[in-house]
Every structure is written in C-alpha cells, then in structure tokens.
Write a protein that holds these residues in place. Structure first.
Motif, short mmCIF file in Angstrom:
data_model
loop_
_atom_site.label_atom_id
_atom_site.label_comp_id
_atom_site.label_asym_id
_atom_site.label_seq_id
_atom_site.Cartn_x
_atom_site.Cartn_y
_atom_site.Cartn_z
N ASP A 1 0.87 -1.17 0.00
CA ASP A 1 0.00 0.00 0.00
C ASP A 1 0.91 1.22 0.00
O ASP A 1 1.64 1.45 0.97
CB ASP A 1 -0.90 0.00 1.24
N PRO A 2 0.91 2.02 -1.08
CA PRO A 2 1.83 3.16 -1.15
C PRO A 2 1.55 4.24 -0.10
O PRO A 2 2.41 5.05 0.19
CB PRO A 2 1.64 3.70 -2.57
N THR A 3 0.38 4.22 0.50
CA THR A 3 0.04 5.27 1.46
C THR A 3 0.28 4.86 2.91
O THR A 3 0.18 5.68 3.80
CB THR A 3 -1.44 5.67 1.31
N SER A 4 0.57 3.56 3.14
CA SER A 4 0.83 3.12 4.52
C SER A 4 1.72 1.88 4.52
O SER A 4 2.06 1.35 3.46
CB SER A 4 -0.48 2.80 5.25
N SER A 5 2.06 1.40 5.68
CA SER A 5 2.90 0.20 5.77
C SER A 5 2.06 -1.05 5.98
O SER A 5 2.61 -2.14 6.15
CB SER A 5 3.89 0.36 6.93
N ARG A 6 0.75 -0.92 5.94
CA ARG A 6 -0.14 -2.07 6.15
C ARG A 6 -0.14 -2.96 4.91
O ARG A 6 -0.13 -2.47 3.79
CB ARG A 6 -1.56 -1.59 6.43
N PRO A 7 -0.20 -4.28 5.12
CA PRO A 7 -0.28 -5.17 3.96
C PRO A 7 -1.63 -5.03 3.27
O PRO A 7 -2.64 -4.76 3.93
CB PRO A 7 -0.11 -6.56 4.56
#
Length: 151
Positions: free
Chosen positions: A107-113
């Motif tokens: 996810d380019p906006t966060s580190s969540r898978p």
C-alpha cells in the motif's frame, strides 16, 4: 493469545475491513530461512525468483533493500506468504489463471499489507494480515463482498 481472544480480534478486524460476506479464506506459514536459502543458492536465482513472484512495485522496493539482507529476505517472504494466502482464498476458476507477479501487496500510502492488481472484482474486498516471530512468518487473507457494493 487465547483462541477466544483471537476469534474476537478476527471478528472486529472483519467488521473494520468493510467486508460483508466471506467468500474465501487463505492462510500461509513461511519458514523465512527457507526463502533465504532459495534466494542465495545461486546469484542469478535471486533476480529470476524475484521477477517471477514480485509485482513491479514490490520488485522496486525489494531491490532497494538488497543491501540489508535480513529485511530483504523478510520482505520477499512476506510477499510470498500473502500471495499464497491470497491464492488459497480464491475460487478454483481464478486459481487456474493466478500469476503472483500480477498482484501487489504494498500500500503506497501506509505500511499495512494489502492486495491490489490481479483480477479483483469491483464487489470484492480483501482483508490481509501478517505476523512474524523469529524464523516464521504467517499471512492470512479473507476475501469477501465489499460493504459498499452490498448496500
């Protein structure tokens, strides 16, 4: 964590992920040293293996991590586990044409898978979670009907 707490956590996570009906569940457990051994058995194998399983965005991220071997191996193992779990969550028809490199787990906006790309239907939603402890990494993917599309 007890089983009842795990089930409660999973129910809360599904509610928060905007998934209405569950259509598939996939889980994969990876022994990270096995991935490390695969990647470094021959120098040319690292590039071939990475290009075969990684989406373009993942490949770019992986190449930027190559100097930090531990993080690089863990990243490759993470992508592998998510995509294996994703594959297991799909129905038979979609499994037959599944290509790992078509799916992106970043996810380019966060580190969540996350899961994007591939052949996601407009009424589908995916909930992805990853955890690791020592040499083991576990990924789980729940495929369901998107909350927005069911209303």
């Amino acid at each position: 964590m007890s089983l009842s707490k795990s089930v409660s956590f999973a129910r809360a996570a599904i509610s928060n992920a905007a998934i209405r009906n569950i259509h598939g569940l996939g889980v994969d457990l990876v022994y990270v040293p096995r991935i490390t051994a695969l990647l470094y058995r021959k120098p040319v194998y690292l590039a071939k293996f990475s290009q075969r399983i990684l989406h373009e965005a993942e490949y770019v991220r992986a190449t930027s991590m190559i100097d930090c071997r531990e993080r690089h191996d863990l990243f490759i193992a993470r992508c592998w586990a998510i995509k294996e779990a994703l594959f297991k969550s799909l129905d038979n028809g979609r499994q037959s044409c599944f290509q790992m490199r078509d799916w992106n787990t970043i996810d380019p906006t966060s580190s969540r898978p996350t899961v994007s790309g591939g052949s996601i239907n407009k009424d589908e939603a995916f909930f992805v979670t990853v955890t690791h402890d020592g040499d083991y990494l576990l990924a789980a993917v729940i495929r369901g009907q998107s909350e927005e599309m069911s209303q």
